[in-house]
Design an enzyme around this catalytic site. Sequence first.
Site, short mmCIF file in Angstrom:
data_model
loop_
_atom_site.label_atom_id
_atom_site.label_comp_id
_atom_site.label_asym_id
_atom_site.label_seq_id
_atom_site.Cartn_x
_atom_site.Cartn_y
_atom_site.Cartn_z
N TYR A 52 0.78 -1.40 -0.06
CA TYR A 52 0.01 0.18 0.17
C TYR A 52 1.24 0.54 -0.07
O TYR A 52 1.95 1.33 0.88
CB TYR A 52 -0.63 -0.02 1.14
CG TYR A 52 -2.03 -1.09 0.99
CD1 TYR A 52 -1.49 -2.37 1.30
CD2 TYR A 52 -3.41 -0.83 1.23
CE1 TYR A 52 -2.99 -3.49 1.29
CE2 TYR A 52 -4.76 -1.61 1.02
CZ TYR A 52 -4.38 -2.95 0.82
OH TYR A 52 -5.00 -3.57 1.03
N GLU A 53 0.37 2.32 -0.86
CA GLU A 53 1.48 3.32 -0.91
C GLU A 53 1.78 3.97 0.37
O GLU A 53 2.59 5.26 0.60
CB GLU A 53 0.97 4.64 -2.09
CG GLU A 53 -0.78 4.87 -1.30
CD GLU A 53 -1.20 5.87 -2.41
OE1 GLU A 53 -0.54 5.46 -3.54
OE2 GLU A 53 -2.09 5.97 -1.92
N SER A 54 1.44 3.57 1.87
CA SER A 54 1.73 4.29 2.76
C SER A 54 3.03 3.76 3.03
O SER A 54 3.53 4.33 4.34
CB SER A 54 0.27 3.57 3.87
OG SER A 54 0.61 2.82 3.80
N GLY A 55 3.50 3.09 2.80
CA GLY A 55 4.72 2.58 2.20
C GLY A 55 4.35 1.10 3.88
O GLY A 55 6.21 1.07 3.51
N HIS B 104 1.08 12.02 -5.94
CA HIS B 104 2.17 11.70 -4.57
C HIS B 104 3.91 11.00 -5.14
O HIS B 104 4.89 11.68 -4.23
CB HIS B 104 1.54 10.25 -4.64
CG HIS B 104 0.40 10.14 -3.08
ND1 HIS B 104 -0.28 11.42 -3.19
CD2 HIS B 104 -0.09 9.13 -3.17
CE1 HIS B 104 -1.49 11.05 -2.28
NE2 HIS B 104 -1.71 9.54 -2.10
#
Lengths: 264, 284
Positions: A52-55, B104
């Site tokens: 997920y792009e939150s890392g 982003h």
Amino acid sequence: MSEPDFTSDEMMTIAASRALKNSDVCFVGIGAPSAACNVARLTHAPDVTLIYESGTIGTAPQVLPLSIGDGELCDTAVTTVSVPEMFRYWLQGGRVTVGFLGAAQIDRFGNINTTVIGDYDTPKTRLPGGGGAPEIASSCGEIFITLKQSKRAMVDKIDFFTSFGHGEGGDHRQRLGISTKGPTLMVTDLAVWKPDPVTREFTVVSLHPGVTREMVQDNCGWTVRFAEDLAQTSRPSGVELTTLRDLNARTKAAHSGGKTGEAA
Amino acid sequence: MAHFMTLPEAVAQNLKAGDTVAFEGFTHLIPHASAHEAIRQGIKDLTLVRMTPDVVYDQLIGMGAVRKLIFSYAGNPGVGLLRRLRDSVENGWPNRIEIEEHSHAAMANAYEAGAAGLPFATFRGYKGAELARVNPNIKSVTCPFTGEELAAVPAIRPDVTFIHAQKADRKGNVLIEGIVGVQKEAVLAAKRSVVTVEEIVDDLDTHPNACVLPGWTVTAISLVPGGAHPSYAHGYYPRDNASYIAWDKIAADRDRFLAWMKDNVLDATPEDFADRIKHLRSAA
């Protein structure tokens, strides 16, 4: 025993989940893609790497996250990296095989709009924007898309090119210097679609059980092309349905109670 | 060197009308208490920066504190659109904010460039994406070695960055754990920084590679337990998803929004945040 009953939403999520391989490294979009990716992990692809792009890399949530950064994702991940590292090393670095995206508005070439409905400067509806999608669309090995069909979502011409699919079709990606495959699969609540090998226009290759060509056309804003050897999507298995329903039930309980849903 | 002070003092000393300010937090540790204090102090004409503006930016925009927004995804994740942002952009209420929109990847690279003291960031991006048409700050550079054309965006250099973190030690060293987002870069890119923390401890009790901001990189530290609510602080309290879901209805109506802001922000204090997480702590 009769075949299990299922909804078109369940069919969509399960058909989408089947596309992921155990060896895939998948960048997961929020919403419908997140459910599909986790059903894949909980059924045929236990070793799939979900990012997920939150890392969070290699995450295995017990409940579906409401945002892409719920604590559940970090708690169950192999590692959690900063957001700049996520986009530079992992996405731009070419380590992600599949990007799994939803879409507010999409055209026949898999170009996606999540920015505005109407004109950019004076929008009728201001949507959230692209987030990670513009670079997910160009940096992942290939792109899977999942969305519910409607004439509002599947349009002849999108209002804004948030992320690039096959552009005007044909070799448009290569002409822009993009070396990845782009959209190779679209799963809706009615059918499975793949791009034509030459024109790159999305073509229906498989109808879900009980779905007719007319139903697909009635819920799509462009003239739909069907493959000559049109197949029927396999019904959800008992295991697939149970897995999805349990996941949804756990998720609903966790989000309504304000908990993140750690196992007791 | 970090100075310990109350949050009202930290905001008054570090945030001025017209500033470019980032209240950063990528879906975690979002500094709600700091933004609420900025609203209470009536600081206006702000250029807000954040990758993922959500509920608290909806509140700042709805209260008329914002002139411009620089962002890459504006939404209430998993719930829907930001209704105060929409009302501003679509209808000009209470004012029509200016928009500078990126992806982003661009924002993350731009913060990193800011932290690294570079004038711009370069990356492989925006290919075929229409944002490049509507945002004049998206340009391109040619690699001097390979000839590849790459995207370029200006570095982000906020006047002040606000973040929330788990803890600080008594020297002002700050520990961030869990989803660390882009907060380290956002602090190092800014001229000034304010950190709210869950607790102040004698020893951070951490490992050698932890995400720590040394005290001399931070301007001010304020103790505000619960200061991220309804966002979360990993290891302290979970995300209050029910509050994020409830926000959608509150923000849908101007009068209901203003009444909620009066009760929960204008007539509230930083100390109120501790109460808001009590039920979450016991549930975690």
